[in-house]
Design a protein around this motif. Structure first.
Motif, PDB file in Angstrom:
ATOM      1  N   GLN A  69       0.846  -1.188   0.000  1.00 35.79           N
ATOM      2  CA  GLN A  69       0.000   0.000   0.000  1.00 35.79           C
ATOM      3  C   GLN A  69       0.887   1.245   0.000  1.00 35.79           C
ATOM      4  OE1 GLN A  69      -1.204   2.658   1.938  1.00 35.79           O
ATOM      5  NE2 GLN A  69      -3.173   2.800   0.944  1.00 35.79           N
ATOM      6  N   GLY A  70       0.533   2.234  -0.815  1.00 30.18           N
ATOM      7  CA  GLY A  70       1.338   3.443  -0.936  1.00 30.18           C
ATOM      8  C   GLY A  70       1.537   4.172   0.368  1.00 30.18           C
ATOM      9  N   GLY A  71       0.549   4.129   1.244  1.00 35.92           N
ATOM     10  CA  GLY A  71       0.668   4.793   2.535  1.00 35.92           C
ATOM     11  C   GLY A  71       1.770   4.214   3.402  1.00 35.92           C
ATOM     12  N   VAL A  72       2.086   2.952   3.211  1.00 35.76           N
ATOM     13  CA  VAL A  72       3.184   2.323   3.955  1.00 35.76           C
ATOM     14  C   VAL A  72       4.508   2.947   3.518  1.00 35.76           C
ATOM     15  CG1 VAL A  72       4.432   0.156   4.317  1.00 35.76           C
ATOM     16  CG2 VAL A  72       1.932   0.170   4.342  1.00 35.76           C
ATOM     17  N   MET A  73       4.696   3.068   2.191  1.00 35.38           N
ATOM     18  CA  MET A  73       5.934   3.677   1.692  1.00 35.38           C
ATOM     19  C   MET A  73       6.020   5.139   2.102  1.00 35.38           C
ATOM     20  SD  MET A  73       6.873   2.002  -1.961  1.00 35.38           S
ATOM     21  CE  MET A  73       5.330   1.558  -2.717  1.00 35.38           C
ATOM     22  N   TYR A  74       4.881   5.836   2.068  1.00 34.37           N
ATOM     23  CA  TYR A  74       4.848   7.236   2.484  1.00 34.37           C
ATOM     24  C   TYR A  74       5.257   7.360   3.960  1.00 34.37           C
ATOM     25  CZ  TYR A  74       3.274  11.883   3.671  1.00 34.37           C
ATOM     26  OH  TYR A  74       3.240  13.167   4.133  1.00 34.37           O
ATOM     27  N   THR A  75       4.668   6.525   4.811  1.00 33.62           N
ATOM     28  CA  THR A  75       4.969   6.579   6.240  1.00 33.62           C
ATOM     29  C   THR A  75       6.438   6.290   6.501  1.00 33.62           C
ATOM     30  OG1 THR A  75       2.702   5.990   6.829  1.00 33.62           O
ATOM     31  CG2 THR A  75       4.407   5.575   8.500  1.00 33.62           C
ATOM     32  N   LEU A  76       6.995   5.312   5.791  1.00 28.46           N
ATOM     33  CA  LEU A  76       8.402   4.988   5.954  1.00 28.46           C
ATOM     34  C   LEU A  76       9.287   6.178   5.574  1.00 28.46           C
ATOM     35  CD1 LEU A  76      10.241   2.583   6.766  1.00 28.46           C
ATOM     36  CD2 LEU A  76      10.421   2.090   4.314  1.00 28.46           C
ATOM     37  N   ALA A  77       8.993   6.802   4.432  1.00 33.28           N
ATOM     38  CA  ALA A  77       9.760   7.973   3.995  1.00 33.28           C
ATOM     39  C   ALA A  77       9.566   9.134   4.967  1.00 33.28           C
ATOM     40  CB  ALA A  77       9.349   8.382   2.583  1.00 33.28           C
ATOM     41  N   ASP A  78       8.359   9.297   5.484  1.00 33.06           N
ATOM     42  CA  ASP A  78       8.075  10.375   6.430  1.00 33.06           C
ATOM     43  C   ASP A  78       8.826  10.180   7.745  1.00 33.06           C
ATOM     44  OD1 ASP A  78       6.524  12.821   6.999  1.00 33.06           O
ATOM     45  OD2 ASP A  78       5.476  11.561   8.465  1.00 33.06           O
ATOM     46  N   LEU A  79       9.012   8.941   8.160  1.00 35.57           N
ATOM     47  CA  LEU A  79       9.786   8.665   9.369  1.00 35.57           C
ATOM     48  C   LEU A  79      11.250   9.068   9.174  1.00 35.57           C
ATOM     49  CD1 LEU A  79       9.933   7.502  12.247  1.00 35.57           C
ATOM     50  CD2 LEU A  79      10.270   5.240  11.192  1.00 35.57           C
ATOM     51  N   VAL A 125      12.742   5.703  -1.800  1.00 34.39           N
ATOM     52  CA  VAL A 125      12.359   4.419  -1.223  1.00 34.39           C
ATOM     53  C   VAL A 125      12.801   3.347  -2.205  1.00 34.39           C
ATOM     54  CG1 VAL A 125      10.461   2.980  -0.382  1.00 34.39           C
ATOM     55  CG2 VAL A 125      10.366   5.472  -0.070  1.00 34.39           C
ATOM     56  N   THR A 126      13.587   2.396  -1.712  1.00 34.00           N
ATOM     57  CA  THR A 126      14.080   1.303  -2.542  1.00 34.00           C
ATOM     58  C   THR A 126      13.733  -0.028  -1.886  1.00 34.00           C
ATOM     59  OG1 THR A 126      16.236   1.345  -1.448  1.00 34.00           O
ATOM     60  CG2 THR A 126      16.022   2.661  -3.458  1.00 34.00           C
ATOM     61  N   ASN A 127      13.904  -1.109  -2.642  1.00 34.61           N
ATOM     62  CA  ASN A 127      13.763  -2.437  -2.043  1.00 34.61           C
ATOM     63  C   ASN A 127      15.144  -3.017  -1.754  1.00 34.61           C
ATOM     64  OD1 ASN A 127      14.738  -3.446  -4.493  1.00 34.61           O
ATOM     65  ND2 ASN A 127      12.748  -4.202  -5.180  1.00 34.61           N
ATOM     66  N   GLN A 128      15.176  -4.241  -1.271  1.00 36.73           N
ATOM     67  CA  GLN A 128      16.436  -4.879  -0.880  1.00 36.73           C
ATOM     68  C   GLN A 128      17.391  -5.069  -2.058  1.00 36.73           C
ATOM     69  OE1 GLN A 128      13.434  -6.372  -0.892  1.00 36.73           O
ATOM     70  NE2 GLN A 128      13.656  -8.144  -2.235  1.00 36.73           N
ATOM     71  N   ASN A 129      16.891  -4.975  -3.280  1.00 35.16           N
ATOM     72  CA  ASN A 129      17.735  -5.106  -4.476  1.00 35.16           C
ATOM     73  C   ASN A 129      18.206  -3.763  -5.012  1.00 35.16           C
ATOM     74  OD1 ASN A 129      17.344  -7.944  -4.470  1.00 35.16           O
ATOM     75  ND2 ASN A 129      15.354  -7.638  -5.446  1.00 35.16           N
ATOM     76  N   GLY A 130      17.850  -2.677  -4.300  1.00 37.76           N
ATOM     77  CA  GLY A 130      18.238  -1.346  -4.743  1.00 37.76           C
ATOM     78  C   GLY A 130      17.344  -0.763  -5.811  1.00 37.76           C
ATOM     79  N   GLU A 131      16.224  -1.436  -6.109  1.00 38.91           N
ATOM     80  CA  GLU A 131      15.285  -0.925  -7.115  1.00 38.91           C
ATOM     81  C   GLU A 131      14.503   0.245  -6.533  1.00 38.91           C
ATOM     82  OE1 GLU A 131      14.160  -4.908  -9.593  1.00 38.91           O
ATOM     83  OE2 GLU A 131      13.409  -4.774  -7.528  1.00 38.91           O
ATOM     84  N   LEU A 132      14.411   1.315  -7.275  1.00 40.63           N
ATOM     85  CA  LEU A 132      13.723   2.515  -6.821  1.00 40.63           C
ATOM     86  C   LEU A 132      12.210   2.308  -6.894  1.00 40.63           C
ATOM     87  CD1 LEU A 132      14.296   5.406  -5.838  1.00 40.63           C
ATOM     88  CD2 LEU A 132      14.198   6.132  -8.239  1.00 40.63           C
ATOM     89  N   LEU A 133      11.544   2.442  -5.753  1.00 36.92           N
ATOM     90  CA  LEU A 133      10.099   2.257  -5.669  1.00 36.92           C
ATOM     91  C   LEU A 133       9.346   3.577  -5.658  1.00 36.92           C
ATOM     92  CD1 LEU A 133       9.912  -0.550  -2.927  1.00 36.92           C
ATOM     93  CD2 LEU A 133      10.172  -0.807  -5.418  1.00 36.92           C
ATOM     94  N   ALA A 134       9.909   4.577  -4.996  1.00 38.76           N
ATOM     95  CA  ALA A 134       9.233   5.867  -4.879  1.00 38.76           C
ATOM     96  C   ALA A 134      10.252   6.961  -4.583  1.00 38.76           C
ATOM     97  CB  ALA A 134       8.183   5.823  -3.757  1.00 38.76           C
ATOM     98  N   VAL A 135       9.889   8.182  -4.948  1.00 38.46           N
ATOM     99  CA  VAL A 135      10.669   9.368  -4.588  1.00 38.46           C
ATOM    100  C   VAL A 135       9.718  10.346  -3.910  1.00 38.46           C
ATOM    101  CG1 VAL A 135      12.451   9.104  -6.358  1.00 38.46           C
ATOM    102  CG2 VAL A 135      10.365  10.360  -6.906  1.00 38.46           C
ATOM    103  N   MET A 136      10.253  11.125  -2.987  1.00 40.46           N
ATOM    104  CA  MET A 136       9.423  12.056  -2.229  1.00 40.46           C
ATOM    105  C   MET A 136      10.236  13.299  -1.907  1.00 40.46           C
ATOM    106  SD  MET A 136       7.095  11.067   1.060  1.00 40.46           S
ATOM    107  CE  MET A 136       7.547  11.851   2.589  1.00 40.46           C
ATOM    108  N   THR A 137       9.576  14.427  -1.886  1.00 39.22           N
ATOM    109  CA  THR A 137      10.191  15.665  -1.417  1.00 39.22           C
ATOM    110  C   THR A 137       9.416  16.127  -0.195  1.00 39.22           C
ATOM    111  OG1 THR A 137       8.806  17.030  -2.858  1.00 39.22           O
ATOM    112  CG2 THR A 137      10.961  16.369  -3.713  1.00 39.22           C
TER     113      THR A 137
END
Length: 137
Positions: A47-57, A109-121
């Motif tokens: 879920q996108g909110g999970v990635m958002y929360t992780l980046a926000d932390l 936000v990347t995964n364990q393989n270094g693949e870019l999943l999301a960018v945030m400002t």
């Protein structure tokens, strides 16, 4: 208490989804989470909110590393690739501009393989209130 411990303990929402800061230094922070069943949306991906929360932390770690309570006021996220069940997702935040009132940061936000999943400002606002801690980590 360190800033890392403070945010890992007191950011109750991030804690509740399993997000955890793993590194904080001046101008940089890293947060991590393993994608579990509870993190999946209706399409079966993270879920996108999970990635958002992780980046926000991670953003909170950087924004508050100067000892002044700093809160996000504007964030923009772009999702590039889905996180999958079992992925270890990593959010890294870098301070771009250390303005006295309105600091600005970039996150990825990347995964364990270094693949870019999301960018945030992120743009934050420094309050007129100390945010004391013993050290960053």
């Amino acid at each position: 208490m360190t800033l890392l411990d403070n945010l890992n303990t007191n950011d109750r929402f991030a804690h509740s989804i399993g997000a955890q800061l793993t590194e904080v230094r001046e101008g940089y922070a890293r947060a991590e989470l393993t994608v579990e069943e509870r993190h999946l949306n209706g399409a079966g991906v993270c879920q996108g909110g999970v990635m958002y929360t992780l980046a926000d932390l991670a953003f909170a770690g950087v924004a508050n590393c100067h000892g002044t309570l700093t809160l996000g006021i504007s964030n923009t996220i772009t999702f590039l690739k889905s996180g999958q069940l079992g992925d270890r997702i990593i959010a890294e935040c870098t301070e771009v501009y250390d303005h006295r009132k309105l600091p600005y940061c970039d996150m990825k936000v990347t995964n364990q393989n270094g693949e870019l999943l999301a960018v945030m400002t992120g743009l934050a606002y420094r309050m007129r209130r100390d945010f004391p801690f013993d050290s960053l980590m």
